[in-house]
Design an enzyme around this catalytic site. Structure first.
Site, PDB file in Angstrom:
ATOM      1  N   ASP A   1       0.879  -1.156   0.000  1.00 36.83           N
ATOM      2  CA  ASP A   1       0.000   0.000   0.000  1.00 36.83           C
ATOM      3  C   ASP A   1       0.931   1.225   0.000  1.00 36.83           C
ATOM      4  O   ASP A   1       2.122   1.092   0.286  1.00 36.83           O
ATOM      5  CB  ASP A   1      -0.854  -0.070   1.285  1.00 36.83           C
ATOM      6  CG  ASP A   1      -1.641   1.183   1.524  1.00 36.83           C
ATOM      7  OD1 ASP A   1      -2.358   1.611   0.618  1.00 36.83           O
ATOM      8  OD2 ASP A   1      -1.548   1.743   2.640  1.00 36.83           O
ATOM      9  N   LEU A   2       0.411   2.390  -0.324  1.00 36.73           N
ATOM     10  CA  LEU A   2       1.289   3.578  -0.376  1.00 36.73           C
ATOM     11  C   LEU A   2       1.156   4.446   0.882  1.00 36.73           C
ATOM     12  O   LEU A   2       2.064   4.519   1.715  1.00 36.73           O
ATOM     13  CB  LEU A   2       0.957   4.405  -1.629  1.00 36.73           C
ATOM     14  CG  LEU A   2       1.767   5.686  -1.802  1.00 36.73           C
ATOM     15  CD1 LEU A   2       3.233   5.388  -2.077  1.00 36.73           C
ATOM     16  CD2 LEU A   2       1.199   6.513  -2.957  1.00 36.73           C
ATOM     17  N   ASP A   3      -0.033   5.073   1.009  1.00 38.46           N
ATOM     18  CA  ASP A   3      -0.229   6.018   2.107  1.00 38.46           C
ATOM     19  C   ASP A   3      -0.230   5.286   3.449  1.00 38.46           C
ATOM     20  O   ASP A   3      -1.037   4.381   3.670  1.00 38.46           O
ATOM     21  CB  ASP A   3      -1.564   6.746   1.882  1.00 38.46           C
ATOM     22  CG  ASP A   3      -1.914   7.666   3.037  1.00 38.46           C
ATOM     23  OD1 ASP A   3      -0.994   8.141   3.721  1.00 38.46           O
ATOM     24  OD2 ASP A   3      -3.116   7.885   3.253  1.00 38.46           O
TER      25      ASP A   3
ATOM     26  N   THR B   1       1.202  10.289   3.424  1.00 36.25           N
ATOM     27  CA  THR B   1       0.482  11.312   2.650  1.00 36.25           C
ATOM     28  C   THR B   1      -0.842  11.679   3.324  1.00 36.25           C
ATOM     29  O   THR B   1      -1.486  12.643   2.925  1.00 36.25           O
ATOM     30  CB  THR B   1       0.229  10.847   1.201  1.00 36.25           C
ATOM     31  OG1 THR B   1      -0.056   9.453   1.216  1.00 36.25           O
ATOM     32  CG2 THR B   1       1.423  11.115   0.314  1.00 36.25           C
TER      33      THR B   1
ATOM     34  N   LYS C   1      -8.628   6.622   5.462  1.00 34.09           N
ATOM     35  CA  LYS C   1      -7.424   5.903   5.019  1.00 34.09           C
ATOM     36  C   LYS C   1      -7.808   4.733   4.110  1.00 34.09           C
ATOM     37  O   LYS C   1      -8.608   3.892   4.505  1.00 34.09           O
ATOM     38  CB  LYS C   1      -6.601   5.417   6.202  1.00 34.09           C
ATOM     39  CG  LYS C   1      -5.866   6.571   6.866  1.00 34.09           C
ATOM     40  CD  LYS C   1      -4.845   6.070   7.872  1.00 34.09           C
ATOM     41  CE  LYS C   1      -3.965   7.215   8.329  1.00 34.09           C
ATOM     42  NZ  LYS C   1      -3.101   6.817   9.441  1.00 34.09           N
TER      43      LYS C   1
ATOM     44  N   SER D   1      -2.401   0.612  -4.423  1.00 31.82           N
ATOM     45  CA  SER D   1      -2.870   1.817  -3.721  1.00 31.82           C
ATOM     46  C   SER D   1      -4.177   2.327  -4.307  1.00 31.82           C
ATOM     47  O   SER D   1      -4.417   2.210  -5.507  1.00 31.82           O
ATOM     48  CB  SER D   1      -1.802   2.907  -3.851  1.00 31.82           C
ATOM     49  OG  SER D   1      -2.317   4.166  -3.490  1.00 31.82           O
ATOM     50  N   ALA D   2      -5.004   2.926  -3.437  1.00 28.38           N
ATOM     51  CA  ALA D   2      -6.257   3.543  -3.890  1.00 28.38           C
ATOM     52  C   ALA D   2      -5.997   4.893  -4.545  1.00 28.38           C
ATOM     53  O   ALA D   2      -6.884   5.467  -5.181  1.00 28.38           O
ATOM     54  CB  ALA D   2      -7.192   3.728  -2.699  1.00 28.38           C
TER      55      ALA D   2
ATOM     56  N   LYS E   1     -10.978  -0.577  -1.930  1.00 25.55           N
ATOM     57  CA  LYS E   1     -10.769  -1.406  -0.748  1.00 25.55           C
ATOM     58  C   LYS E   1     -11.975  -1.179   0.166  1.00 25.55           C
ATOM     59  O   LYS E   1     -12.441  -0.028   0.231  1.00 25.55           O
ATOM     60  CB  LYS E   1      -9.488  -0.985  -0.021  1.00 25.55           C
ATOM     61  CG  LYS E   1      -8.214  -1.123  -0.856  1.00 25.55           C
ATOM     62  CD  LYS E   1      -7.033  -0.456  -0.154  1.00 25.55           C
ATOM     63  CE  LYS E   1      -5.802  -0.459  -1.044  1.00 25.55           C
ATOM     64  NZ  LYS E   1      -4.663   0.272  -0.461  1.00 25.55           N
TER      65      LYS E   1
ATOM     66  N   GLU F   1      -0.029  -3.405   4.665  1.00 23.37           N
ATOM     67  CA  GLU F   1      -1.142  -2.443   4.780  1.00 23.37           C
ATOM     68  C   GLU F   1      -1.173  -1.776   6.152  1.00 23.37           C
ATOM     69  O   GLU F   1      -0.836  -2.390   7.156  1.00 23.37           O
ATOM     70  CB  GLU F   1      -2.475  -3.170   4.590  1.00 23.37           C
ATOM     71  CG  GLU F   1      -3.166  -2.923   3.276  1.00 23.37           C
ATOM     72  CD  GLU F   1      -3.677  -1.503   3.040  1.00 23.37           C
ATOM     73  OE1 GLU F   1      -3.696  -0.684   3.971  1.00 23.37           O
ATOM     74  OE2 GLU F   1      -4.064  -1.219   1.906  1.00 23.37           O
ATOM     75  N   ASP F   2      -1.610  -0.508   6.160  1.00 21.83           N
ATOM     76  CA  ASP F   2      -1.749   0.201   7.442  1.00 21.83           C
ATOM     77  C   ASP F   2      -3.217   0.417   7.813  1.00 21.83           C
ATOM     78  O   ASP F   2      -3.503   0.789   8.947  1.00 21.83           O
ATOM     79  CB  ASP F   2      -1.079   1.581   7.377  1.00 21.83           C
ATOM     80  CG  ASP F   2      -1.837   2.523   6.459  1.00 21.83           C
ATOM     81  OD1 ASP F   2      -2.109   2.131   5.305  1.00 21.83           O
ATOM     82  OD2 ASP F   2      -2.183   3.639   6.894  1.00 21.83           O
TER      83      ASP F   2
HETATM   84  P1  B16 Z   1      -6.176  10.174  -4.306  1.00 24.29           P
HETATM   85  P2  B16 Z   1      -3.601   4.220  -0.124  1.00 24.29           P
HETATM   86  C1  B16 Z   1      -5.375   6.218  -0.336  1.00 24.29           C
HETATM   87  O1  B16 Z   1      -4.065   5.740  -0.494  1.00 24.29           O
HETATM   88  C2  B16 Z   1      -5.439   7.142   0.876  1.00 24.29           C
HETATM   89  O2  B16 Z   1      -5.197   6.390   2.064  1.00 24.29           O
HETATM   90  C3  B16 Z   1      -6.812   7.756   0.963  1.00 24.29           C
HETATM   91  O3  B16 Z   1      -6.880   8.641   2.067  1.00 24.29           O
HETATM   92  C4  B16 Z   1      -7.096   8.527  -0.338  1.00 24.29           C
HETATM   93  O4  B16 Z   1      -8.395   9.114  -0.319  1.00 24.29           O
HETATM   94  C5  B16 Z   1      -6.983   7.545  -1.503  1.00 24.29           C
HETATM   95  O5  B16 Z   1      -5.680   6.978  -1.517  1.00 24.29           O
HETATM   96  C6  B16 Z   1      -7.220   8.225  -2.840  1.00 24.29           C
HETATM   97  O6  B16 Z   1      -6.201   9.153  -3.079  1.00 24.29           O
HETATM   98  O7  B16 Z   1      -7.135  11.290  -4.011  1.00 24.29           O
HETATM   99  O8  B16 Z   1      -4.738  10.603  -4.351  1.00 24.29           O
HETATM  100  O9  B16 Z   1      -6.580   9.402  -5.543  1.00 24.29           O
HETATM  101  O10 B16 Z   1      -3.556   4.126   1.387  1.00 24.29           O
HETATM  102  O11 B16 Z   1      -4.558   3.229  -0.758  1.00 24.29           O
HETATM  103  O12 B16 Z   1      -2.221   4.184  -0.745  1.00 24.29           O
HETATM  104 MG    MG Z   2      -2.759   3.127   3.433  1.00 21.66          MG
END
Ligand code: B16
Ligand code: MG
Length: 217
Positions: A6-8, A14, A42, A111-112, A142, A166-167
């Site tokens: 996962d990224l964030d 982020t 998240k 990542s989302a 997710k 994953e966090d």
């Molecule tokens: P964006 P992850 C997610 O990243 C974030 O945790 C979530 O807070 C955010 O809304 C989502 O990405 C979408 O991000 O607006 O940059 O497309 O944890 O899945 O890496």
């Molecule tokens: Mg995350």
């Protein structure tokens, strides 16, 4: 065996930039947005995050206005991540990615975020990822396992041959439902369903980790 990250909250924090950008949007609409509410976003997609924020603020808007709001939030978010530096990579992550590549363990992102590629470039880690599955490549958020299943497919591996890092609870659920081994990054009380939990990536050895997840109940 492969690793899917996962990224964030796993590679970089982020969430603090998402928080600032969503808070500005909420304040402009006339209500507040708290750190506790941000926690609930998240791993949640941009569109679903906006719906939740509007619901919390008791505001209803048209679909057209939602598009404008998401664009304005993202423009603001992009201006914040524009300044990201390699120093913002979380503890031990760069060393662990290097360790994996030395051991020829293939690496994917799950990542989302639709901004995942820009972020990995900014912090200098993109070279480690042979597969990038982000918010632009999935149709389901997710806790649906789609993002990780596509990651495994890209690596040419079965879920049972991959570890997902994953966090967030939603992300962990996605990985478990997809049949992956899971490593929770963060609070073990929150991520208790993971096969194994770590507080950071410092001094992590992949062979030891595989043994630990495989022997978990
Ligand atoms: P964006 P992850 C997610 O990243 C974030 O945790 C979530 O807070 C955010 O809304 C989502 O990405 C979408 O991000 O607006 O940059 O497309 O944890 O899945 O890496
Ligand atoms: Mg995350």
């Amino acid at each position: 065996m492969g690793c899917i990250f996962d990224l964030d909250g796993v590679i970089v924090d982020t969430a603090k930039y998402h928080f600032q950008a969503w808070k500005k949007l909420a304040n402009d609409l006339g209500f507040d947005f708290t750190e506790e509410q941000n926690e609930k976003l998240k791993g949640v997609s941009r569109a679903e995050s906006l719906n939740l924020i509007l619901q919390w603020g008791g505001v209803e808007v048209s679909d057209e206005r939602k598009e404008e709001l998401m664009k304005s939030k993202n423009d603001n978010y992009l201006s914040l991540i524009e300044k990201m530096q390699p120093e913002e990579v979380l503890d031990g992550v760069s060393e662990f990615l290097e360790h994996l590549s030395q051991k020829n363990v293939p690496i994917a992102l799950g990542s989302a975020s639709k901004n995942a590629e820009i972020i990995l470039e900014k912090v200098g880690l993109i070279k480690y990822f042979s597969v990038l599955i982000d918010g632009n490549k999935v149709t389901k958020s997710k806790p649906d396992p789609e993002v990780f299943l596509k990651g495994a497919e890209g690596l040419g591996l079965q879920p049972k041959d991959c570890i997902v890092f994953e966090d967030a609870e939603k992300g962990l659920q996605a990985a478990l439902d997809g049949g992956f081994y899971t490593v929770g990054v963060g609070d073990p009380d929150v991520l208790f369903e993971a096969h194994y939990c770590i507080s950071n990536f410092k001094n992590l050895d992949i062979e030891t980790l595989f043994k630990k997840v495989k022997s978990a109940k």
